[in-house]
Motif scaffolding. Structure first.
Motif, PDB file in Angstrom:
ATOM      1  N   GLU A  80       0.849  -1.190   0.000  1.00 51.34           N
ATOM      2  CA  GLU A  80       0.000   0.000   0.000  1.00 51.34           C
ATOM      3  C   GLU A  80       0.885   1.240   0.000  1.00 51.34           C
ATOM      4  O   GLU A  80       1.984   1.225   0.538  1.00 51.34           O
ATOM      5  CB  GLU A  80      -0.891   0.047   1.237  1.00 51.34           C
ATOM      6  CG  GLU A  80      -2.002  -0.961   1.241  1.00 51.34           C
ATOM      7  CD  GLU A  80      -2.881  -0.829   2.477  1.00 51.34           C
ATOM      8  OE1 GLU A  80      -4.011  -1.349   2.418  1.00 51.34           O
ATOM      9  OE2 GLU A  80      -2.454  -0.230   3.480  1.00 51.34           O
ATOM     10  N   TYR A  81       0.356   2.297  -0.596  1.00 50.45           N
ATOM     11  CA  TYR A  81       1.048   3.579  -0.634  1.00 50.45           C
ATOM     12  C   TYR A  81       0.182   4.626   0.049  1.00 50.45           C
ATOM     13  O   TYR A  81      -1.045   4.605  -0.074  1.00 50.45           O
ATOM     14  CB  TYR A  81       1.338   3.993  -2.074  1.00 50.45           C
ATOM     15  CG  TYR A  81       2.370   3.113  -2.720  1.00 50.45           C
ATOM     16  CD1 TYR A  81       3.716   3.425  -2.629  1.00 50.45           C
ATOM     17  CD2 TYR A  81       1.999   1.961  -3.397  1.00 50.45           C
ATOM     18  CE1 TYR A  81       4.676   2.606  -3.210  1.00 50.45           C
ATOM     19  CE2 TYR A  81       2.947   1.137  -3.980  1.00 50.45           C
ATOM     20  CZ  TYR A  81       4.275   1.474  -3.886  1.00 50.45           C
ATOM     21  OH  TYR A  81       5.222   0.653  -4.453  1.00 50.45           O
ATOM     22  N   GLU A  82       0.869   5.534   0.741  1.00 50.12           N
ATOM     23  CA  GLU A  82       0.164   6.569   1.484  1.00 50.12           C
ATOM     24  C   GLU A  82       0.990   7.845   1.454  1.00 50.12           C
ATOM     25  O   GLU A  82       2.222   7.802   1.398  1.00 50.12           O
ATOM     26  CB  GLU A  82      -0.031   6.104   2.924  1.00 50.12           C
ATOM     27  CG  GLU A  82      -0.871   7.010   3.771  1.00 50.12           C
ATOM     28  CD  GLU A  82      -1.193   6.383   5.128  1.00 50.12           C
ATOM     29  OE1 GLU A  82      -2.138   6.858   5.769  1.00 50.12           O
ATOM     30  OE2 GLU A  82      -0.500   5.440   5.552  1.00 50.12           O
ATOM     31  N   LEU A  83       0.310   8.978   1.488  1.00 48.08           N
ATOM     32  CA  LEU A  83       1.017  10.254   1.555  1.00 48.08           C
ATOM     33  C   LEU A  83       1.718  10.399   2.896  1.00 48.08           C
ATOM     34  O   LEU A  83       1.183  10.008   3.927  1.00 48.08           O
ATOM     35  CB  LEU A  83       0.046  11.425   1.398  1.00 48.08           C
ATOM     36  CG  LEU A  83      -0.608  11.616   0.047  1.00 48.08           C
ATOM     37  CD1 LEU A  83      -1.604  12.767   0.112  1.00 48.08           C
ATOM     38  CD2 LEU A  83       0.426  11.854  -1.031  1.00 48.08           C
ATOM     39  N   ALA A  85       3.407  13.197   5.698  1.00 50.41           N
ATOM     40  CA  ALA A  85       3.012  14.543   6.124  1.00 50.41           C
ATOM     41  C   ALA A  85       3.525  15.570   5.118  1.00 50.41           C
ATOM     42  O   ALA A  85       2.813  16.525   4.767  1.00 50.41           O
ATOM     43  CB  ALA A  85       3.542  14.828   7.522  1.00 50.41           C
ATOM     44  N   LEU A  86       4.727  15.366   4.622  1.00 47.15           N
ATOM     45  CA  LEU A  86       5.291  16.262   3.614  1.00 47.15           C
ATOM     46  C   LEU A  86       4.470  16.212   2.324  1.00 47.15           C
ATOM     47  O   LEU A  86       4.164  17.249   1.727  1.00 47.15           O
ATOM     48  CB  LEU A  86       6.751  15.885   3.330  1.00 47.15           C
ATOM     49  CG  LEU A  86       7.497  16.744   2.314  1.00 47.15           C
ATOM     50  CD1 LEU A  86       7.572  18.197   2.781  1.00 47.15           C
ATOM     51  CD2 LEU A  86       8.894  16.165   2.084  1.00 47.15           C
ATOM     52  N   GLY A  87       4.079  15.026   1.902  1.00 48.31           N
ATOM     53  CA  GLY A  87       3.246  14.884   0.711  1.00 48.31           C
ATOM     54  C   GLY A  87       1.914  15.595   0.855  1.00 48.31           C
ATOM     55  O   GLY A  87       1.416  16.215  -0.091  1.00 48.31           O
ATOM     56  N   ARG A  88       1.333  15.543   2.046  1.00 51.07           N
ATOM     57  CA  ARG A  88       0.048  16.212   2.293  1.00 51.07           C
ATOM     58  C   ARG A  88       0.152  17.724   2.139  1.00 51.07           C
ATOM     59  O   ARG A  88      -0.817  18.385   1.795  1.00 51.07           O
ATOM     60  CB  ARG A  88      -0.477  15.873   3.683  1.00 51.07           C
ATOM     61  CG  ARG A  88      -0.949  14.446   3.770  1.00 51.07           C
ATOM     62  CD  ARG A  88      -1.926  14.224   4.924  1.00 51.07           C
ATOM     63  NE  ARG A  88      -2.566  12.946   4.709  1.00 51.07           N
ATOM     64  CZ  ARG A  88      -3.573  12.723   3.856  1.00 51.07           C
ATOM     65  NH1 ARG A  88      -4.068  13.699   3.171  1.00 51.07           N
ATOM     66  NH2 ARG A  88      -4.085  11.524   3.714  1.00 51.07           N
ATOM     67  N   THR A  89       1.352  18.286   2.371  1.00 54.83           N
ATOM     68  CA  THR A  89       1.509  19.738   2.224  1.00 54.83           C
ATOM     69  C   THR A  89       1.359  20.187   0.774  1.00 54.83           C
ATOM     70  O   THR A  89       1.136  21.372   0.530  1.00 54.83           O
ATOM     71  CB  THR A  89       2.875  20.224   2.762  1.00 54.83           C
ATOM     72  OG1 THR A  89       3.926  19.687   1.946  1.00 54.83           O
ATOM     73  CG2 THR A  89       3.070  19.840   4.223  1.00 54.83           C
ATOM     74  N   LEU A  90       1.454  19.258  -0.168  1.00 51.47           N
ATOM     75  CA  LEU A  90       1.295  19.614  -1.581  1.00 51.47           C
ATOM     76  C   LEU A  90      -0.157  19.568  -2.053  1.00 51.47           C
ATOM     77  O   LEU A  90      -0.456  20.008  -3.164  1.00 51.47           O
ATOM     78  CB  LEU A  90       2.148  18.689  -2.455  1.00 51.47           C
ATOM     79  CG  LEU A  90       3.634  19.011  -2.443  1.00 51.47           C
ATOM     80  CD1 LEU A  90       4.415  17.925  -3.162  1.00 51.47           C
ATOM     81  CD2 LEU A  90       3.889  20.370  -3.078  1.00 51.47           C
ATOM     82  N   LEU A  91      -1.065  19.064  -1.238  1.00 52.12           N
ATOM     83  CA  LEU A  91      -2.461  18.964  -1.665  1.00 52.12           C
ATOM     84  C   LEU A  91      -3.085  20.335  -1.940  1.00 52.12           C
ATOM     85  O   LEU A  91      -3.821  20.487  -2.916  1.00 52.12           O
ATOM     86  CB  LEU A  91      -3.284  18.174  -0.653  1.00 52.12           C
ATOM     87  CG  LEU A  91      -2.928  16.687  -0.546  1.00 52.12           C
ATOM     88  CD1 LEU A  91      -3.775  16.018   0.540  1.00 52.12           C
ATOM     89  CD2 LEU A  91      -3.085  15.981  -1.885  1.00 52.12           C
ATOM     90  N   ALA A  92      -2.798  21.326  -1.107  1.00 50.52           N
ATOM     91  CA  ALA A  92      -3.369  22.661  -1.336  1.00 50.52           C
ATOM     92  C   ALA A  92      -2.862  23.265  -2.648  1.00 50.52           C
ATOM     93  O   ALA A  92      -3.675  23.741  -3.456  1.00 50.52           O
ATOM     94  CB  ALA A  92      -3.090  23.585  -0.152  1.00 50.52           C
ATOM     95  N   PRO A  93      -1.544  23.264  -2.909  1.00 53.32           N
ATOM     96  CA  PRO A  93      -1.101  23.792  -4.211  1.00 53.32           C
ATOM     97  C   PRO A  93      -1.655  23.003  -5.397  1.00 53.32           C
ATOM     98  O   PRO A  93      -2.030  23.593  -6.412  1.00 53.32           O
ATOM     99  CB  PRO A  93       0.425  23.677  -4.159  1.00 53.32           C
ATOM    100  CG  PRO A  93       0.767  23.617  -2.712  1.00 53.32           C
ATOM    101  CD  PRO A  93      -0.412  22.975  -2.041  1.00 53.32           C
ATOM    102  N   ILE A  94      -1.731  21.681  -5.280  1.00 52.35           N
ATOM    103  CA  ILE A  94      -2.291  20.878  -6.372  1.00 52.35           C
ATOM    104  C   ILE A  94      -3.767  21.235  -6.566  1.00 52.35           C
ATOM    105  O   ILE A  94      -4.242  21.360  -7.698  1.00 52.35           O
ATOM    106  CB  ILE A  94      -2.108  19.372  -6.095  1.00 52.35           C
ATOM    107  CG1 ILE A  94      -0.623  19.007  -6.162  1.00 52.35           C
ATOM    108  CG2 ILE A  94      -2.918  18.525  -7.082  1.00 52.35           C
ATOM    109  CD1 ILE A  94      -0.309  17.616  -5.637  1.00 52.35           C
TER     110      ILE A  94
END
Length: 129
Positions: A80-83, A85-94
C-alpha cells in the motif's frame, strides 16, 4: 525566494515546480489524498496510467519523501502507498492548480486547437509521455 531572484538552478522554489512538472506526480499525489491505496486501486482511481508508469511515479514520490510504501506479508503479499506529512503539504497547491485548470482549461485547449492540437515539441495533450 524574493521576486527579483527568479528561478535560479539552485532555487528551492524551482524544486517544487520540478516535483509538480512531471506528468503524473501531482495526479498520483491527489489520488492518494484519501489513502492508503494498493497500486491496483490507484490505477482505477486515476485511469489512463500504465502499471509501469504508476510504479515509476510511486518510486519517485517515495524517493522525494512524499509517499510511503508499506509491504504486508501473507499470501498473497500486498503493498500500500500513502502520503507522508510532507506529501500532504502539496495537496493545497495541487488543488489550486486544479481550480485554475477548471476555470481556464477551455481557453488553454482552444489555444492548443488553434495550433493544430499539438504541444510544443509535437506532443499531443493528455498522453503518457
Amino acid at each position: 525566494m524574493t521576486t527579483d531572484q527568479g528561478f535560479l538552478a539552485d532555487c528551492r522554489a524551482r524544486l517544487a515546480f520540478d516535483l509538480l512538472a512531471h506528468t503524473w506526480n501531482a495526479v498520483v499525489l491527489w489520488a492518494l489524498r484519501d489513502g492508503p491505496y494498493r497500486p491496483g486501486e490507484l490505477r482505477e482511481r486515476i485511469g489512463g496510467i500504465s502499471q509501469k508508469v504508476l510504479t515509476e511515479t510511486l518510486r519517485r514520490l517515495e524517493f522525494n519523501g512524499l509517499v510511503t510504501r508499506r509491504a504486508y506479508g501473507g499470501a498473497p503479499p500486498r503493498v500500500e502507498y500513502e502520503l507522508t506529512a510532507l506529501g500532504r503539504t502539496l495537496l493545497a497547491p495541487i488543488g489550486s492548480f486544479g481550480a485554475w485548470a477548471f476555470e481556464y482549461g477551455d481557453e488553454v485547449m482552444a489555444a492548443q486547437e488553434r495550433h493544430g492540437g499539438e504541444r510544443h515539441g509535437g506532443e499531443r495533450h493528455g498522453g503518457e509521455r
